[in-house]
Motif scaffolding. Structure first.
Motif, PDB file in Angstrom:
ATOM      1  N   PHE A 129       0.594  -1.051  -0.411  1.00  0.00           N
ATOM      2  CA  PHE A 129      -0.267   0.009   0.299  1.00  0.00           C
ATOM      3  C   PHE A 129       0.308   1.158   0.085  1.00  0.00           C
ATOM      4  N   PHE A 226     -13.169 -10.137   6.163  1.00  0.00           N
ATOM      5  CA  PHE A 226     -13.951  -8.912   5.758  1.00  0.00           C
ATOM      6  C   PHE A 226     -13.064  -7.747   6.716  1.00  0.00           C
ATOM      7  N   LEU A 228      -9.746  -7.105   5.863  1.00  0.00           N
ATOM      8  CA  LEU A 228      -9.049  -6.000   5.045  1.00  0.00           C
ATOM      9  C   LEU A 228      -9.576  -4.951   4.477  1.00  0.00           C
ATOM     10  N   SER A 229     -11.334  -4.309   4.209  1.00  0.00           N
ATOM     11  CA  SER A 229     -11.213  -2.837   3.489  1.00  0.00           C
ATOM     12  C   SER A 229     -10.780  -2.399   4.908  1.00  0.00           C
ATOM     13  N   LEU A 230     -10.746  -2.890   5.161  1.00  0.00           N
ATOM     14  CA  LEU A 230     -11.032  -1.802   7.015  1.00  0.00           C
ATOM     15  C   LEU A 230      -9.540  -1.784   7.424  1.00  0.00           C
ATOM     16  N   TYR A 231      -8.540  -2.525   6.792  1.00  0.00           N
ATOM     17  CA  TYR A 231      -7.307  -2.348   7.386  1.00  0.00           C
ATOM     18  C   TYR A 231      -6.454  -1.310   6.757  1.00  0.00           C
ATOM     19  N   ILE A 232      -6.684  -1.488   5.638  1.00  0.00           N
ATOM     20  CA  ILE A 232      -6.113   0.393   4.549  1.00  0.00           C
ATOM     21  C   ILE A 232      -6.255   0.803   4.878  1.00  0.00           C
ATOM     22  N   VAL A 233      -7.697   0.968   5.607  1.00  0.00           N
ATOM     23  CA  VAL A 233      -8.392   2.321   6.517  1.00  0.00           C
ATOM     24  C   VAL A 233      -7.122   3.044   6.901  1.00  0.00           C
ATOM     25  N   LYS A 236      -3.496   3.744   6.266  1.00  0.00           N
ATOM     26  CA  LYS A 236      -3.264   5.034   5.718  1.00  0.00           C
ATOM     27  C   LYS A 236      -3.798   5.602   6.952  1.00  0.00           C
TER      28      LYS A 236
END
Length: 256
Positions: A129, A226, A228-233, A236
């Motif tokens: 990322f 499920f 992983l999407s929160l992990y990207i946030v 960041k």
């Protein structure tokens, strides 16, 4: 660079940049050859040299103190970024402890130390990322803009208590981010433990120790899918904290 009087200034730049890459995430890994690190630092120092205003530096008894200061500044700035990024490994350790993977740590080829399986997985995603958003360019910008706060010809104006307080703040931020990354999975595994405890009391004939470990692993993989999407946030937010912390350390060293 043709003037021999500029060599002491160039050496100060080269020492700080090289020390910065010794501890900086991504650039300090063993998989990157040492000649590449030294050559990259050398050419980066050549590019940065015209923009650095540090004329009049001479080789005297204070010059060697300036060299030590440059090593200290470069290592500390890179180490600060590594400390914040280590929150991913801390979160992975929390998760592996609940999953039962804590006994299966692997050797990280990048750093040469043991790391948790889940933490290594999250760490690779975080680095990808960082590269996808050109964060490595921002890291290089960090060493360039450090001369605005910490000139090459000036010493660090230390203040009592500020360094210790700043380090404590770094650890607090890293632990908080690690807790935010780990709490969804750890919380779900806690509920699984509660459910297994109820089943063990309701059905004593069932061996929950045999069923519990694969069940917790399965639930962990589903939650991570499920999550992983929160992990990207959170990743960041982690990098924003890392850049802010590096800037805060530069301002502290510069006396701001």
């Amino acid at each position: 660079m043709t003037n021999l009087a500029n060599i002491p200034v160039f050496l100060l730049l080269f020492i700080r940049i090289t020390s910065f890459f010794v501890t900086l995430p991504l650039f300090s890994y063993r998989t990157i050859p040492m000649p590449f690190k030294i050559g990259f630092s050398f050419f980066l120092a050549i590019v940065m040299f015209p923009a650095i205003n540090a004329a009049g530096i001479q080789v005297d008894e204070l010059y060697f103190l300036l060299l030590m200061k440059e090593v200290f500044v470069g290592v500390l700035i890179g180490l600060t970024a590594s400390m914040i990024l280590s929150a991913v490994q801390i979160a992975g350790g929390f998760i592996d402890f609940q999953m039962g993977f804590v006994i299966a740590n692997v050797i990280d080829p990048q750093t040469g130390v043991q790391s948790p399986l889940t933490g290594q997985y999250f760490y690779i995603i975080a680095l990808l990322f960082l590269l996808s958003v050109n964060g490595h360019y921002l890291l290089i910008d960090g060493i360039y803009y450090s001369y605005q706060f910490i000139p090459a010809d000036a010493f660090i104006p230390f203040k009592d208590g500020n360094i210790a307080e700043f380090i404590i703040t770094i650890f607090n931020k890293a632990f908080l981010i690690a807790f935010q990354m780990a709490i969804p999975i750890v919380g779900c595994l806690f509920l699984v433990d509660v459910a297994l405890g109820i089943i063990a009391r309701a059905v004593p004939q069932l061996n929950v120790f045999v069923v519990g470990l694969p069940l917790k692993i399965f639930v962990s993989f589903v939650v991570i899918l499920f999550f992983l999407s929160l992990y990207i946030v959170l990743a960041k937010s982690l990098f924003e904290t890392m850049f802010d912390t590096m800037q805060g350390l530069m301002k502290l060293f510069g006396g701001a």
